[in-house]
Design a protein around this motif. Structure first.
Motif, short mmCIF file in Angstrom:
data_model
loop_
_atom_site.label_atom_id
_atom_site.label_comp_id
_atom_site.label_asym_id
_atom_site.label_seq_id
_atom_site.Cartn_x
_atom_site.Cartn_y
_atom_site.Cartn_z
N TYR A 67 0.84 -1.21 0.00
CA TYR A 67 0.00 0.00 0.00
C TYR A 67 0.87 1.26 0.00
CZ TYR A 67 -3.93 -2.98 1.45
OH TYR A 67 -4.89 -3.94 1.54
N SER A 68 1.92 1.24 0.82
CA SER A 68 2.82 2.41 0.88
C SER A 68 3.46 2.68 -0.47
CB SER A 68 3.90 2.18 1.93
OG SER A 68 3.35 2.11 3.20
N ARG A 69 3.91 1.63 -1.14
CA ARG A 69 4.56 1.79 -2.45
C ARG A 69 3.56 2.29 -3.49
NH1 ARG A 69 8.22 3.74 -5.24
NH2 ARG A 69 8.80 2.61 -7.10
N LEU A 70 2.37 1.71 -3.50
CA LEU A 70 1.34 2.15 -4.45
C LEU A 70 0.96 3.61 -4.19
CD1 LEU A 70 -0.81 -1.08 -4.41
CD2 LEU A 70 0.28 -0.12 -6.45
N ASN A 71 0.81 3.98 -2.93
CA ASN A 71 0.50 5.37 -2.59
C ASN A 71 1.60 6.32 -3.04
OD1 ASN A 71 -2.05 4.97 -1.43
ND2 ASN A 71 -1.14 4.46 0.55
N ALA A 72 2.85 5.92 -2.84
CA ALA A 72 3.98 6.77 -3.24
C ALA A 72 4.00 6.97 -4.75
CB ALA A 72 5.29 6.14 -2.76
N ILE A 73 3.78 5.91 -5.49
CA ILE A 73 3.77 6.02 -6.96
C ILE A 73 2.61 6.90 -7.41
CG2 ILE A 73 3.38 4.72 -9.09
CD1 ILE A 73 4.93 2.39 -7.71
N GLU A 74 1.44 6.71 -6.79
CA GLU A 74 0.28 7.51 -7.17
C GLU A 74 0.52 9.00 -6.87
OE1 GLU A 74 -4.31 6.74 -7.25
OE2 GLU A 74 -3.60 6.92 -5.18
N GLN A 75 1.10 9.30 -5.72
CA GLN A 75 1.38 10.70 -5.37
C GLN A 75 2.38 11.31 -6.35
OE1 GLN A 75 -0.11 12.78 -3.16
NE2 GLN A 75 -1.51 11.05 -3.08
N SER A 76 3.36 10.53 -6.76
CA SER A 76 4.33 11.01 -7.74
C SER A 76 3.64 11.35 -9.07
CB SER A 76 5.40 9.94 -7.96
OG SER A 76 6.26 10.30 -9.01
N MET A 77 2.74 10.48 -9.51
CA MET A 77 2.01 10.74 -10.76
C MET A 77 1.10 11.96 -10.63
SD MET A 77 3.18 8.58 -12.86
CE MET A 77 2.06 8.70 -14.23
N LEU A 78 0.47 12.12 -9.47
CA LEU A 78 -0.39 13.29 -9.25
C LEU A 78 0.42 14.58 -9.27
CD1 LEU A 78 -2.77 11.89 -6.52
CD2 LEU A 78 -3.43 12.61 -8.83
N GLN A 79 1.61 14.56 -8.67
CA GLN A 79 2.47 15.74 -8.68
C GLN A 79 2.96 16.05 -10.09
OE1 GLN A 79 5.45 14.88 -5.77
NE2 GLN A 79 4.18 15.55 -4.07
N GLN A 80 3.28 15.01 -10.84
CA GLN A 80 3.73 15.19 -12.21
C GLN A 80 2.63 15.85 -13.05
OE1 GLN A 80 4.83 11.50 -14.09
NE2 GLN A 80 4.79 12.36 -16.13
N ASP A 81 1.42 15.40 -12.86
CA ASP A 81 0.30 15.93 -13.63
C ASP A 81 -0.18 17.28 -13.12
OD1 ASP A 81 -1.18 15.29 -15.94
OD2 ASP A 81 -2.95 14.92 -14.71
N ALA A 82 0.11 17.61 -11.88
CA ALA A 82 -0.35 18.87 -11.30
C ALA A 82 0.23 20.07 -12.03
CB ALA A 82 0.02 18.94 -9.82
N THR A 83 1.43 19.95 -12.56
CA THR A 83 2.02 21.07 -13.28
C THR A 83 1.20 21.42 -14.52
OG1 THR A 83 3.49 19.59 -14.52
CG2 THR A 83 4.35 20.55 -12.49
N VAL A 84 0.61 20.43 -15.15
CA VAL A 84 -0.22 20.68 -16.32
C VAL A 84 -1.46 21.47 -15.91
CG1 VAL A 84 -1.64 19.60 -18.10
CG2 VAL A 84 0.60 18.67 -17.54
N TRP A 85 -2.09 21.05 -14.80
CA TRP A 85 -3.32 21.72 -14.37
C TRP A 85 -3.03 23.10 -13.82
CZ3 TRP A 85 -7.20 19.90 -16.69
CH2 TRP A 85 -7.25 18.56 -17.02
N ASP A 86 -1.88 23.32 -13.20
CA ASP A 86 -1.53 24.67 -12.76
C ASP A 86 -1.37 25.60 -13.95
OD1 ASP A 86 -1.61 24.01 -10.09
OD2 ASP A 86 0.54 23.66 -9.93
N ILE A 87 -0.76 25.11 -15.01
CA ILE A 87 -0.60 25.89 -16.24
C ILE A 87 -1.97 26.17 -16.84
CG2 ILE A 87 0.28 25.81 -18.60
CD1 ILE A 87 2.67 24.19 -17.46
N ALA A 88 -2.86 25.17 -16.82
CA ALA A 88 -4.19 25.34 -17.41
C ALA A 88 -4.99 26.39 -16.64
CB ALA A 88 -4.93 24.00 -17.39
N ARG A 89 -4.82 26.45 -15.32
CA ARG A 89 -5.56 27.44 -14.53
C ARG A 89 -5.09 28.86 -14.84
NH1 ARG A 89 -4.57 24.14 -9.57
NH2 ARG A 89 -6.18 22.57 -9.70
N GLN A 90 -3.81 29.00 -15.18
CA GLN A 90 -3.25 30.32 -15.46
C GLN A 90 -3.69 30.83 -16.83
OE1 GLN A 90 0.94 29.86 -14.99
NE2 GLN A 90 0.79 29.44 -12.80
N SER A 91 -4.10 29.93 -17.70
CA SER A 91 -4.50 30.33 -19.06
C SER A 91 -5.82 31.03 -19.08
CB SER A 91 -4.59 29.10 -19.97
OG SER A 91 -3.32 28.51 -20.05
#
Length: 91
Positions: A67-91
């Motif tokens: 569970y810890s490993r799956l959570n860590a991987i998921e959080q990493s993917m969410l952080q990676q994708d968050a940059t896209v959504w931050d850019i989208a909000r600024q547009s």
């Protein structure tokens, strides 16, 4: 529809892949503990990738570590994708 447009979810940098076979049969074949984790996951996981991580970490013997490993991987993917959504909000 508002000014966002229909393609707002297509801005993700996470790779999209086609899956072969029946996703529900693959999901049903997963261990019960892994299915429980997937049911509460933030991202849509493929059964194959979740099972690969589960087996690699030894999820049957140590579900907590898996569970810890799956959570860590998921959080990493969410952080990676968050940059896209931050850019989208600024547009």
């Amino acid at each position: 529809m508002t000014g966002r447009g229909k393609s707002r979810n297509l801005r993700s940098r996470i790779k999209r892949r086609r899956r072969a076979g029946s996703p529900m049969q693959a999901y049903d074949a997963l261990p019960a503990d892994l299915r429980r984790w997937l049911a509460s996951a933030c991202l849509p996981w493929s059964p194959a990738s979740a099972l690969r991580i589960w087996d690699k970490v030894g999820g049957e013997q140590n579900p907590g570590q898996a569970y810890s490993r799956l959570n860590a991987i998921e959080q990493s993917m969410l952080q990676q994708d968050a940059t896209v959504w931050d850019i989208a909000r600024q547009s």
